[in-house]
Design an enzyme around this catalytic site. Structure first.
Site, PDB file in Angstrom:
ATOM      1  N   SER A 142     -13.022   5.856  -8.540  1.00 10.98           N
ATOM      2  CA  SER A 142     -12.590   6.817  -9.563  1.00 10.98           C
ATOM      3  C   SER A 142     -11.807   6.135 -10.679  1.00 10.98           C
ATOM      4  CB  SER A 142     -11.788   7.962  -8.937  1.00 10.98           C
ATOM      5  OG  SER A 142     -10.775   7.455  -8.132  1.00 10.98           O
TER       6      SER A 142
ATOM      7  N   GLU B 113       0.852  -1.204   0.000  1.00 11.25           N
ATOM      8  CA  GLU B 113       0.000   0.000   0.000  1.00 11.25           C
ATOM      9  C   GLU B 113       0.881   1.245   0.000  1.00 11.25           C
ATOM     10  OE1 GLU B 113      -3.299   0.042  -1.049  1.00 11.25           O
ATOM     11  OE2 GLU B 113      -3.721  -1.300   0.640  1.00 11.25           O
TER      12      GLU B 113
ATOM     13  N   SER C  43     -11.549   2.158  -5.148  1.00  6.13           N
ATOM     14  CA  SER C  43     -11.190   2.697  -6.452  1.00  6.13           C
ATOM     15  C   SER C  43     -12.339   2.995  -7.392  1.00  6.13           C
ATOM     16  CB  SER C  43     -10.253   1.714  -7.145  1.00  6.13           C
ATOM     17  OG  SER C  43      -9.039   2.296  -7.243  1.00  6.13           O
TER      18      SER C  43
ATOM     19  N   SER D 117     -24.501  10.763 -15.607  1.00  5.59           N
ATOM     20  CA  SER D 117     -24.344   9.591 -14.749  1.00  5.59           C
ATOM     21  C   SER D 117     -25.658   9.345 -14.033  1.00  5.59           C
ATOM     22  CB  SER D 117     -23.239   9.833 -13.712  1.00  5.59           C
ATOM     23  OG  SER D 117     -23.339   8.864 -12.690  1.00  5.59           O
TER      24      SER D 117
ATOM     25  N   ASP E 112       2.955   2.479  -4.795  1.00  2.00           N
ATOM     26  CA  ASP E 112       2.803   2.538  -6.259  1.00  2.00           C
ATOM     27  C   ASP E 112       3.147   3.879  -6.869  1.00  2.00           C
ATOM     28  OD1 ASP E 112       0.532   3.849  -5.260  1.00  2.00           O
ATOM     29  OD2 ASP E 112      -0.771   3.100  -6.862  1.00  2.00           O
TER      30      ASP E 112
ATOM     31  N   ASP F 132      -4.397   1.373  -9.134  1.00  2.00           N
ATOM     32  CA  ASP F 132      -5.837   1.193  -9.309  1.00  2.00           C
ATOM     33  C   ASP F 132      -6.191   1.043 -10.783  1.00  2.00           C
ATOM     34  OD1 ASP F 132      -5.725   1.617  -6.633  1.00  2.00           O
ATOM     35  OD2 ASP F 132      -6.525   3.648  -6.702  1.00  2.00           O
TER      36      ASP F 132
HETATM   37  C1  GLA Z   1      -5.140   5.154  -3.606  1.00  2.00           C
HETATM   38  C2  GLA Z   1      -4.354   5.553  -4.840  1.00  2.00           C
HETATM   39  C3  GLA Z   1      -3.429   4.426  -5.276  1.00  2.00           C
HETATM   40  C4  GLA Z   1      -2.567   3.938  -4.129  1.00  2.00           C
HETATM   41  C5  GLA Z   1      -3.426   3.657  -2.905  1.00  2.00           C
HETATM   42  C6  GLA Z   1      -2.591   3.300  -1.711  1.00  2.00           C
HETATM   43  O1  GLA Z   1      -5.997   4.102  -3.910  1.00  2.00           O
HETATM   44  O2  GLA Z   1      -5.231   5.854  -5.905  1.00  2.00           O
HETATM   45  O3  GLA Z   1      -2.635   4.861  -6.354  1.00  2.00           O
HETATM   46  O4  GLA Z   1      -1.550   4.858  -3.839  1.00  2.00           O
HETATM   47  O5  GLA Z   1      -4.251   4.753  -2.571  1.00  2.00           O
HETATM   48  O6  GLA Z   1      -1.892   2.126  -1.935  1.00  2.00           O
END
Ligand code: GLA
Length: 389
Positions: free
Chosen positions: A122, A30, A120, A63, A33, A166
């Site tokens: 988005s 986590e 995620s 939407s 990235d 993501d």
């Molecule tokens: C969010 C960000 C990802 C990543 C996570 C943490 O989801 O969009 O890119 O950094 O947090 O791992």
């Protein structure tokens, strides 16, 4: 994850729409990235879907989940407006920057991916938009290009400094597998989740239903602290590309040259990168005990070193760890609320879900959404000949 009281299976994929993109949870790795590290996400069966139809002139976006619509001219290059449509418009901008100018269209989105839950929503919108608009423009890009441009939409247009996990996982996930991604090289492997005793486990996702208001700002603060620490490391160790290469030994040697916060954040990242590699071994060995232990260690590191957990999520993780059949649990996603991900014995997953929910409600008077999730495929173009509106 929309407040149903019955346990615990997520909805199935919508069949009618042509373009669909799932949500994701991350098993380990986590905040690694955006510094070239490793992540281990999987896609889960919550979906955004899109339809795109020809228009007379200009581009428009609607939407089913929001009242506001947005219409822009073909040559519009104005800045974000701070609402949901920034995500699809940001993707359009990235396509335009690559010379892809779709004919006039109306894009309509719908879906059931919960917002602000760390799964995620988005990136799922970005990927489904990219798939829909590319098909509508009659263009093809590689999966890597689609993930990179969707992340760039978020970094450059929406203005969030997220990493690539993501978007990449939502595009590239495979059913029954977790995705091990090197976020620097974008090399990836699909790791089977059914080796040995792991075949007898399931992933349970628990939405704490809290999203602390600091979340978006604190992500940026953590990002800066990490970048500052990484810059010190790069200066001290020529040849070190990013934290994806760094060892804890090197971090200790550089410790006095960075702030205490940067040291702690980098320590989380370097140790989580190592945990992802150990998780790969545990998965191939089919060893849920080892994998669960790594998840718990990952949570402790997020809580103590990265400081991105919160009281409610810590309670969920601590409680999960005491329940029968649970091998490990941790916060997933950006943090400051959102979801936990739990590795649980398959035969006990329903009882586990109910017990976790009950304990949480007793403690916080919040009804958590809890779902038993199998890993699903990434974004798809459904094989229908007609587009629906
Ligand atoms: C969010 C960000 C990802 C990543 C996570 C943490 O989801 O969009 O890119 O950094 O947090 O791992």
């Amino acid at each position: 994850m929309t407040g149903s009281n019955s346990l615990p299976h997520p909805p199935t994929a919508p069949e009618a729409d042509r373009f669909i993109a799932p949500a994701r949870v991350n098993l380990l790795g986590e905040h690694t990235d955006y510094t070239g590290g490793f992540v281990l996400p999987m896609a889960i069966p919550f979906y955004n879907h899109a339809t795109v139809t020809p228009a007379e002139d200009g581009y428009s976006f609607s939407s089913a989940l929001f009242e506001t619509t947005r219409a822009i001219a073909l040559n519009d290059r104005s800045a974000r407006i701070g609402q949901w449509s920034d995500y699809p418009v940001g993707v359009l901008r990235q396509l335009q920057q690559r010379g892809i100018e779709p004919p006039p269209f109306h894009l309509h989105l719908n879906g059931n991916v919960p917002f602000g839950a760390g799964v995620s929503s988005s990136a799922s919108v970005e990927i489904v938009t990219a798939y829909a608009l590319l098909a509508f423009a009659g263009k093809k890009l590689t999966l890597e290009e689609i993930a990179v441009l969707s992340r760039a939409a978020e970094n450059e247009y929406v203005g969030s400094p997220c990493g690539i996990m993501d978007q990449f996982s939502i595009a590239a996930a495979k059913a029954g597998h977790a995705l091990l991604l090197n976020t620097r090289t974008l090399h990836y492997e699909h790791l089977p989740m059914n080796q040995g005793a792991l075949a007898d486990t399931q992933i349970v996702v628990c939405n704490s239903m809290v999203k602390h208001s600091v979340a978006s700002g604190e992500y940026g603060v953590r990002h800066r602290q990490v970048m500052d620490g990484q810059a010190v490391m790069q200066q001290k160790f020529p040849g070190l590309v990013d934290l994806g290469d760094a060892s804890l030994q090197q971090l200790e040697e550089a410790r006095s040259e960075m702030s205490h916060e940067s040291y702690l954040r980098c320590r989380h990242i370097v140790s989580d990168n190592a945990r992802v590699m150990l998780a790969k071994d545990a998965m191939f060995a089919g060893d849920p005990v080892a994998l669960g232990k790594l998840m718990l260690e990952g949570h402790a590191s997020e809580r103590d070193d990265f400081a991105c957990s919160c009281e409610e999520v810590d309670f969920l993780v601590d409680t999960a760890a005491t329940l029968p059949g649970c091998f490990g649990a941790r916060l997933t996603g950006g943090g400051f609320g959102g979801c936990t991900v739990n590795l649980v014995d398959r035969t006990q997953s329903e009882a586990f879900s109910a017990a976790l929910r009950k304990a949480y409600q007793e403690k916080y008077d919040i009804v958590a959404d809890v779902f038993v999730c199998d890993a699903v495929d990434g974004a798809e173009i459904r094989n229908t000949t007609e587009q629906t509106s």
